[in-house]
Design a protein around this motif. Structure first.
Motif, short mmCIF file in Angstrom:
data_model
loop_
_atom_site.label_atom_id
_atom_site.label_comp_id
_atom_site.label_asym_id
_atom_site.label_seq_id
_atom_site.Cartn_x
_atom_site.Cartn_y
_atom_site.Cartn_z
N TYR A 191 0.82 -1.20 0.00
CA TYR A 191 0.00 0.00 0.00
C TYR A 191 0.85 1.26 0.00
CZ TYR A 191 -3.38 -3.52 1.25
OH TYR A 191 -4.14 -4.66 1.26
N ALA A 192 0.42 2.25 -0.76
CA ALA A 192 1.16 3.50 -0.90
C ALA A 192 0.89 4.38 0.32
CB ALA A 192 0.73 4.22 -2.17
N THR A 193 1.79 4.34 1.27
CA THR A 193 1.62 5.10 2.50
C THR A 193 2.45 6.38 2.47
OG1 THR A 193 3.42 3.95 3.62
CG2 THR A 193 1.23 2.97 3.78
N THR A 194 2.12 7.30 3.39
CA THR A 194 2.83 8.58 3.45
C THR A 194 3.77 8.68 4.65
OG1 THR A 194 1.07 9.62 4.73
CG2 THR A 194 0.89 9.72 2.33
N ALA A 195 3.64 7.78 5.60
CA ALA A 195 4.43 7.87 6.83
C ALA A 195 5.75 7.12 6.69
CB ALA A 195 3.65 7.28 8.00
N THR A 196 6.79 7.65 7.31
CA THR A 196 8.09 6.99 7.26
C THR A 196 8.03 5.60 7.89
OG1 THR A 196 8.74 8.07 9.32
CG2 THR A 196 9.38 9.16 7.26
N GLU A 197 7.11 5.41 8.83
CA GLU A 197 6.99 4.11 9.49
C GLU A 197 6.52 3.02 8.55
OE1 GLU A 197 6.97 7.35 12.35
OE2 GLU A 197 5.73 6.95 10.57
N GLY A 198 6.00 3.40 7.41
CA GLY A 198 5.54 2.42 6.43
C GLY A 198 6.63 1.87 5.53
N TYR A 199 7.86 2.29 5.78
CA TYR A 199 8.98 1.89 4.93
C TYR A 199 10.10 1.30 5.78
CZ TYR A 199 6.35 4.63 1.62
OH TYR A 199 5.35 5.10 0.82
#
Length: 125
Positions: free
Chosen positions: A104-112
């Protein structure tokens, strides 16, 4: 071990264009969302754009780059791109490629969970 290698940064005049590339290795590229973040001198790292996996059907952008930047992916080449047009001096920053933890295309750094070393973009006025 996942590796992300950015390229394409440089010095450009305001109004100009650059295309950043990020070549990924070490995991199945098509299974994961990819993102671009940037960090200007003295500021926190901020989200720029992201693209979903596998087909890139969902893209997200921070408001300041909407209509000027385009994120895309080429799964056979394991590469994500950021086309940057109508560049402004405030776009000056180190740009980082990031590999998502899921599709999923997330915006938060925690998603990477993996990050490249960064490439400098400087826009002169």
């Amino acid at each position: 071990q996942v590796q992300l290698i950015e390229s394409g940064g440089g010095l450009v005049q305001a109004g100009g264009s650059l295309r950043l590339s990020c070549a990924a290795s070490g995991r199945t590229f098509s299974r994961y969302a990819m993102g671009w973040f940037r960090q200007a001198l003295g500021k926190e790292r901020e989200f720029v754009a992201s693209i979903s996996a596998p087909s890139g059907g969902t893209t997200r952008y921070t408001d300041s780059v909407k209509g000027r930047f385009t994120i895309s992916r080429d799964n056979p080449k394991n590469t994500v791109y950021l086309q940057m047009n109508s560049l402004k001096p405030e776009d000056t920053a180190v740009y980082y490629c990031a590999n998502g933890k899921g599709p999923y295309a997330t915006t938060a750094t925690e998603g990477y969970d993996y990050w490249g070393q960064g490439t400098q973009v400087t826009v002169s006025s």
